[in-house]
Each structure stands twice: as structure tokens, then as C-alpha cells.
Design a protein around this motif. Structure first.
Motif, mmCIF file in Angstrom:
data_model
loop_
_atom_site.group_PDB
_atom_site.id
_atom_site.type_symbol
_atom_site.label_atom_id
_atom_site.label_comp_id
_atom_site.label_asym_id
_atom_site.label_seq_id
_atom_site.Cartn_x
_atom_site.Cartn_y
_atom_site.Cartn_z
ATOM 1 N N UNK A 44 -7.883 42.632 -20.798
ATOM 2 C CA UNK A 44 -6.921 42.215 -19.709
ATOM 3 C C UNK A 44 -7.413 40.811 -19.385
ATOM 4 N N UNK A 45 -6.544 40.165 -18.858
ATOM 5 C CA UNK A 45 -6.832 38.702 -18.284
ATOM 6 C C UNK A 45 -7.154 38.695 -16.702
ATOM 7 N N UNK A 46 -8.061 38.097 -16.529
ATOM 8 C CA UNK A 46 -8.607 38.116 -15.150
ATOM 9 C C UNK A 46 -9.270 36.680 -14.610
ATOM 10 N N UNK A 47 -9.191 36.594 -13.504
ATOM 11 C CA UNK A 47 -9.856 35.521 -12.662
ATOM 12 C C UNK A 47 -10.677 35.903 -11.999
ATOM 13 N N UNK A 48 -12.172 35.421 -12.342
ATOM 14 C CA UNK A 48 -13.174 36.044 -11.245
ATOM 15 C C UNK A 48 -13.270 35.447 -9.908
ATOM 16 N N UNK A 49 -14.140 36.246 -9.048
ATOM 17 C CA UNK A 49 -14.066 35.450 -7.650
ATOM 18 C C UNK A 49 -15.492 35.288 -7.338
ATOM 19 N N UNK A 50 -15.715 34.331 -6.450
ATOM 20 C CA UNK A 50 -17.024 33.717 -5.869
ATOM 21 C C UNK A 50 -16.986 33.818 -4.324
ATOM 22 N N UNK A 51 -18.023 33.655 -4.030
ATOM 23 C CA UNK A 51 -18.411 33.610 -2.517
ATOM 24 C C UNK A 51 -18.701 31.957 -2.038
ATOM 25 N N UNK A 52 -18.892 31.139 -3.346
ATOM 26 C CA UNK A 52 -19.099 29.826 -2.851
ATOM 27 C C UNK A 52 -17.535 29.224 -2.759
ATOM 28 N N UNK A 53 -17.267 28.982 -1.488
ATOM 29 C CA UNK A 53 -16.122 28.459 -1.083
ATOM 30 C C UNK A 53 -15.872 26.879 -1.190
ATOM 31 N N UNK A 54 -14.677 26.549 -1.894
ATOM 32 C CA UNK A 54 -14.462 24.917 -1.928
ATOM 33 C C UNK A 54 -12.930 24.847 -1.378
ATOM 34 N N UNK A 55 -12.813 24.768 -0.270
ATOM 35 C CA UNK A 55 -11.355 24.844 0.596
ATOM 36 C C UNK A 55 -10.718 23.566 -0.095
ATOM 37 N N UNK A 56 -11.168 22.296 -0.530
ATOM 38 C CA UNK A 56 -10.157 21.575 -0.924
ATOM 39 C C UNK A 56 -9.903 21.547 -2.329
ATOM 40 N N UNK A 57 -10.511 22.388 -3.307
ATOM 41 C CA UNK A 57 -10.040 22.618 -4.652
ATOM 42 C C UNK A 57 -8.678 23.074 -4.742
ATOM 43 N N UNK A 58 -7.802 22.750 -5.323
ATOM 44 C CA UNK A 58 -6.613 23.181 -5.633
ATOM 45 C C UNK A 58 -6.538 24.232 -6.640
ATOM 46 N N UNK A 59 -7.577 24.492 -7.382
ATOM 47 C CA UNK A 59 -7.612 25.280 -8.470
ATOM 48 C C UNK A 59 -8.000 26.557 -8.085
ATOM 49 N N UNK A 60 -8.371 26.794 -6.727
ATOM 50 C CA UNK A 60 -8.998 27.860 -6.109
ATOM 51 C C UNK A 60 -8.067 28.345 -5.124
ATOM 52 N N UNK A 61 -8.181 29.999 -4.705
ATOM 53 C CA UNK A 61 -7.494 30.438 -3.723
ATOM 54 C C UNK A 61 -8.291 31.269 -2.839
ATOM 55 N N UNK A 62 -8.400 30.961 -1.531
ATOM 56 C CA UNK A 62 -9.314 31.633 -0.601
ATOM 57 C C UNK A 62 -8.571 33.016 -0.273
ATOM 58 N N UNK A 63 -9.413 34.175 -0.457
ATOM 59 C CA UNK A 63 -8.965 35.610 -0.169
ATOM 60 C C UNK A 63 -10.162 36.131 0.762
ATOM 61 N N UNK A 64 -9.831 37.274 1.300
ATOM 62 C CA UNK A 64 -10.846 38.395 1.725
ATOM 63 C C UNK A 64 -10.714 39.659 0.885
ATOM 64 N N UNK A 65 -11.932 39.713 0.138
ATOM 65 C CA UNK A 65 -11.970 40.811 -0.615
ATOM 66 C C UNK A 65 -13.076 41.846 -0.024
ATOM 67 N N UNK A 66 -12.415 43.148 0.154
ATOM 68 C CA UNK A 66 -13.482 44.230 0.499
ATOM 69 C C UNK A 66 -14.305 43.633 1.764
ATOM 70 N N UNK A 67 -13.631 42.959 2.449
ATOM 71 C CA UNK A 67 -14.283 42.584 3.886
ATOM 72 C C UNK A 67 -15.164 41.107 3.913
ATOM 73 N N UNK A 68 -14.980 40.662 2.460
ATOM 74 C CA UNK A 68 -15.859 39.271 2.530
ATOM 75 C C UNK A 68 -15.027 38.317 1.974
ATOM 76 N N UNK A 69 -15.293 37.128 2.702
ATOM 77 C CA UNK A 69 -14.578 35.825 2.315
ATOM 78 C C UNK A 69 -15.007 35.397 0.934
ATOM 79 N N UNK A 70 -13.992 35.045 0.051
ATOM 80 C CA UNK A 70 -14.173 34.874 -1.176
ATOM 81 C C UNK A 70 -13.248 33.860 -1.806
ATOM 82 N N UNK A 71 -13.402 33.381 -3.012
ATOM 83 C CA UNK A 71 -12.258 32.387 -3.555
ATOM 84 C C UNK A 71 -12.014 32.649 -5.280
ATOM 85 N N UNK A 72 -10.718 32.854 -5.353
ATOM 86 C CA UNK A 72 -10.252 33.318 -6.871
ATOM 87 C C UNK A 72 -10.471 32.083 -7.722
ATOM 88 N N UNK A 73 -11.245 32.098 -8.643
ATOM 89 C CA UNK A 73 -11.557 30.972 -9.604
ATOM 90 C C UNK A 73 -10.751 30.903 -10.640
#
Length: 110
Positions: A44-73
Motif C-alpha cells: 500500500x502507499x502511505x504517508x507517515x504521521x509525526x507529532x513534531x508539528x511544522x505549521x508553516x510547512x506546505x508539504x504537511x497537513x495537521x490533523x488530530x489522530x486518535x486524540x493526539x495532534x499530529x502532522x501527515x508527512x
């Protein structure tokens, strides 16, 4: 993992071993490959998630995953074996899925 992973579902996955700057360890990943591919291919093709948030990075999407703030990388998109999936933990909303498609198109489309 006995069920077929669906597009925009979030799974806990074991990404080890890795090389160099690849995102590693067991972490959430969002499935971005089409359901038809997910049904018949062993990967499958995936994008990993991280809890290191970079709000200004256009290549990342901020989400809440299972109650935790995260970013799709999105800049670490990759194919993995379905055997790496441990369990389903969440799913993107329709709005988040649309935002993710937009970022992927901006980064990798024409």
C-alpha cells in the motif's frame, strides 16, 4: 492484518528497518493508495504521521489522530507491505482527505 486497508484510514505500522532520513519506528500512517490497489497488491502507499508539528510547512497537513495532534508527512510518502500494519486506529474526515489530495497533487502532480 486480515481486513483490506482502505484509502484515508489511519493504521499503526512498523516502519523499521529504515535507512538514512526515512521516518522510522512504529507510528501511525495514513493509506493514500486507491482501494482497488489495496485489495489486490501486497503493498500500500502511505504517508507517515509525526507529532513534531511544522505549521508553516506546505508539504504537511495537521490533523488530530486518535486524540493526539499530529502532522501527515507528505514528503515521506512511500510504499510498504501490508504486513507492516498492526491495527486501524483512526480515519481522515472527508475535508482532511480533500486537503491531503490537494497537497499530494501540488507536490507530485503537474
Amino acid at each position: 492484518m486480515s481486513s483490506i486497508p482502505l484509502r484515508y484510514e489511519i493504521y499503526l505500522a512498523n516502519l523499521n528497518p529504515t535507512i538514512g532520513g526515512e521516518i522510522q519506528k512504529t507510528r501511525p500512517v495514513v493509506v493514500v493508495s486507491q482501494d482497488e490497489m489495496n485489495r489486490y497488491l501486497e503493498t500500500i502507499v502511505i504517508c507517515p504521521l509525526t507529532t513534531t508539528i511544522h505549521p508553516s510547512w506546505r508539504c504537511r497537513l495537521q490533523v488530530n489522530c486518535d486524540g493526539v495532534d499530529a502532522e501527515i508527512v507528505v514528503d515521506q510518502i512511500r510504499a510498504i507491505s501490508k504486513q507492516r500494519l498492526i491495527k486501524k486506529i483512526d480515519q481522515l474526515s472527508e475535508a482532511q482527505a480533500a486537503q491531503l489530495r490537494s497537497i499530494i497533487t501540488e507536490m507530485y502532480g503537474e
